[in-house]
Design an enzyme around this catalytic site. Structure first.
Site, PDB file in Angstrom:
ATOM      1  N   HIS A   1       0.891  -1.174   0.000  1.00  0.00           N
ATOM      2  CA  HIS A   1       0.000   0.000   0.000  1.00  0.00           C
ATOM      3  C   HIS A   1       0.923   1.216   0.000  1.00  0.00           C
ATOM      4  O   HIS A   1       2.004   1.164   0.600  1.00  0.00           O
ATOM      5  CB  HIS A   1      -0.824   0.116   1.278  1.00  0.00           C
ATOM      6  CG  HIS A   1      -1.780  -0.996   1.551  1.00  0.00           C
ATOM      7  ND1 HIS A   1      -1.395  -2.179   2.107  1.00  0.00           N
ATOM      8  CD2 HIS A   1      -3.123  -1.078   1.368  1.00  0.00           C
ATOM      9  CE1 HIS A   1      -2.466  -2.953   2.257  1.00  0.00           C
ATOM     10  NE2 HIS A   1      -3.526  -2.314   1.811  1.00  0.00           N
TER      11      HIS A   1
ATOM     12  N   ASP B   1       2.168   1.947   3.466  1.00  0.00           N
ATOM     13  CA  ASP B   1       3.162   1.129   4.156  1.00  0.00           C
ATOM     14  C   ASP B   1       4.576   1.226   3.591  1.00  0.00           C
ATOM     15  O   ASP B   1       5.522   0.868   4.281  1.00  0.00           O
ATOM     16  CB  ASP B   1       2.735  -0.337   4.403  1.00  0.00           C
ATOM     17  CG  ASP B   1       1.855  -0.956   3.365  1.00  0.00           C
ATOM     18  OD1 ASP B   1       0.669  -1.130   3.653  1.00  0.00           O
ATOM     19  OD2 ASP B   1       2.352  -1.276   2.269  1.00  0.00           O
TER      20      ASP B   1
END
Ligand code: XLS
Ligand code: CA
Ligand code: CA
Length: 437
Positions: free
Chosen positions: A100, A103
């Site tokens: 993502h 992250d």
């Protein structure tokens, strides 16, 4: 450069008799199964979030994980995570990762700062990719953590949140393209509702379709060739998620003429939350030609939520790989370990051990599934079971020749129906026999 996983230089295949927790017992990357190396069937990927980001918090307690890449300086920590992640993948022989936006970078005050951080960290990731040959399976945008998405992202009642989500996905597609990502995932984080008392489901679903169409248009514009995937999930975080399961997603995509652009990313734990088996979801995806990729994990039968555990159930992995083989493989998809170690498994070695367990489980599943496939165990039985459609009235039904009148005429003359046993227990015993071998 600092090393984070010092217990092993490289995780090797030692075979089923090995007692070494840091060795593969089933996964032998280059061994040919059905004429193809295991690693090409399995296309394992590391999830950036659970592997490098998860710190063991739950609703009752704080972090437990011992993660030597933690750092006060967030960009430094993001870079440490890149180093740790690539070291980890290399040691395990994992050739893909999934991420993502949030992250790989970290939350920033402004959208601009966040996007700048993404540019910087993705430069570093790209460097590592070039150095190691490791590739990106898919990217996505986290449209669920921040409070701006409290009412959803593409299905928010607030058009400003919709716009912010669009800017985020645009950037995440840019970064995925930059990293050569082979797919891009849409998981409908908060795209659902808590109560119908305040929700215009019609506008929300129309907007969701508008959002996806914009993504399709943008990808075309910039020449992003990755496969778009939708990841079904029935509930959590919202009570009702719009992408409930594969068949719901297909109904939605077809209604809005988006079906040619999307496939599905099937997660085992989401399947079971929807009241299905993992195999059911893979099967529905396969027969509709939309099996894109897999999030490999498992839930806990006794807990009603998305526990994202490492997959260790050989039976489920066997039936999953059986569907994958019937589908002709996953490429450009793969098997992403969207799985996290339990809160009590807080040492860095637990990450290696968990991935080895998951990889071995799917490798064993592949071995068994390939044998079942070669021996046509289930397919021969199914062919026999449905043989009545090969000739006579059955063939007329399948070819479209039959109608209610002709079937009535036939039924009046043949009204003593004789059925044969479905032999479920026999088939279950045969599968067990294949697993024991
Ligand atoms: C959450 C989802 C999520 C997606 C990617 O339940 O599994 O992690 O895979 O956003
Ligand atoms: Ca997932
Ligand atoms: Ca999940």
């Amino acid at each position: 450069m600092k090393k984070y996983f010092t217990s092993v230089r490289k995780v090797k295949y030692e075979g089923p008799k090995s007692k070494n927790p840091l060795a593969f017992k089933q996964y032998n990357a280059d061994e040919l199964i059905l004429g193809k190396p295991m690693k090409e069937h399995l296309r394992f990927a590391m999830s950036w979030w659970h592997t490098l980001g998860a710190m063991g918090e739950d609703q009752f307690g704080g972090p437990t994980m011992d993660r030597p890449w933690k750092h006060k300086d967030l960009m430094k920590m993001a870079r440490n995570k890149v180093d740790a992640g690539f070291e980890f993948m290399q040691k395990l022989g994992i050739e893909y990762f999934c991420f993502h936006d949030l992250d790989i970078a970290y939350a920033c005050e402004s959208l601009k700062d966040f996007q700048d951080a993404l540019d910087e960290i993705s430069d570093y990731i790209l460097e590592k990719m070039n150095e190691t040959g490791i590739k990106c399976l898919w990217g996505t945008s986290n449209l669920f953590n921040h409070k701006r998405f409290v009412h959803g992202a593409a299905t928010s009642c607030n058009a400003d949140a919709f716009a912010y989500a669009a800017a985020s996905v645009k950037k995440a597609i840019d970064i995925t393209k930059k990293l050569g990502g082979e797919n891009y995932v849409f998981w409908g984080g908060r795209e659902g509702y808590e109560t119908l008392l305040n929700t215009k489901t019609d506008l929300e679903l129309d907007n969701f379709a508008r959002f996806l169409q914009m993504a399709v248009d943008y990808a075309k514009k910039i020449g992003f060739k990755g496969q778009f995937l939708i990841e079904p999930k029935p509930k959590e975080p919202t009570k009702h998620q719009y992408d409930f399961d594969t068949q719901t997603v297909l109904g939605f995509l077809r209604k809005y003429n988006l079906d040619k652009y999307f496939k599905v990313n099937i997660e085992a734990n989401h399947a079971t939350l929807a009241g299905h088996t993992f195999q059911h979801e893979l099967n529905m995806a396969r027969i509709n030609g939309v099996l894109g990729s897999i999030d490999a994990n498992q839930g806990d039968m006794l807990l009603g939520w998305d526990t994202d555990q490492f997959p260790t159930n050989v039976y489920d992995a066997t039936m999953a790989m059986y569907e994958v083989i019937l589908a002709g493989g996953l490429n450009p998809g793969g098997l992403n370990f969207d799985a996290k170690v339990r809160r009590g498994s807080f040492e860095t070695d637990d990450l290696l051990i968990a991935y080895i367990a998951g990889m071995d489980t799917f490798a064993k599943g592949l071995r068994v599934a390939a044998k079942l496939y070669e021996d046509k165990v289930l397919e021969n039985f199914k062919d026999m079971r449905y043989a009545s459609y090969n000739s006579g009235i059955g063939a007329d039904i399948v070819s479209g020749k039959a109608d209610f009148e002709s079937l009535t005429k036939y039924a009046l003359a043949n009204d003593k129906i004789e059925n044969k046993s479905g032999r479920q227990e026999m088939l279950e015993a045969i599968i067990n026999q294949y697993i024991y071998k």
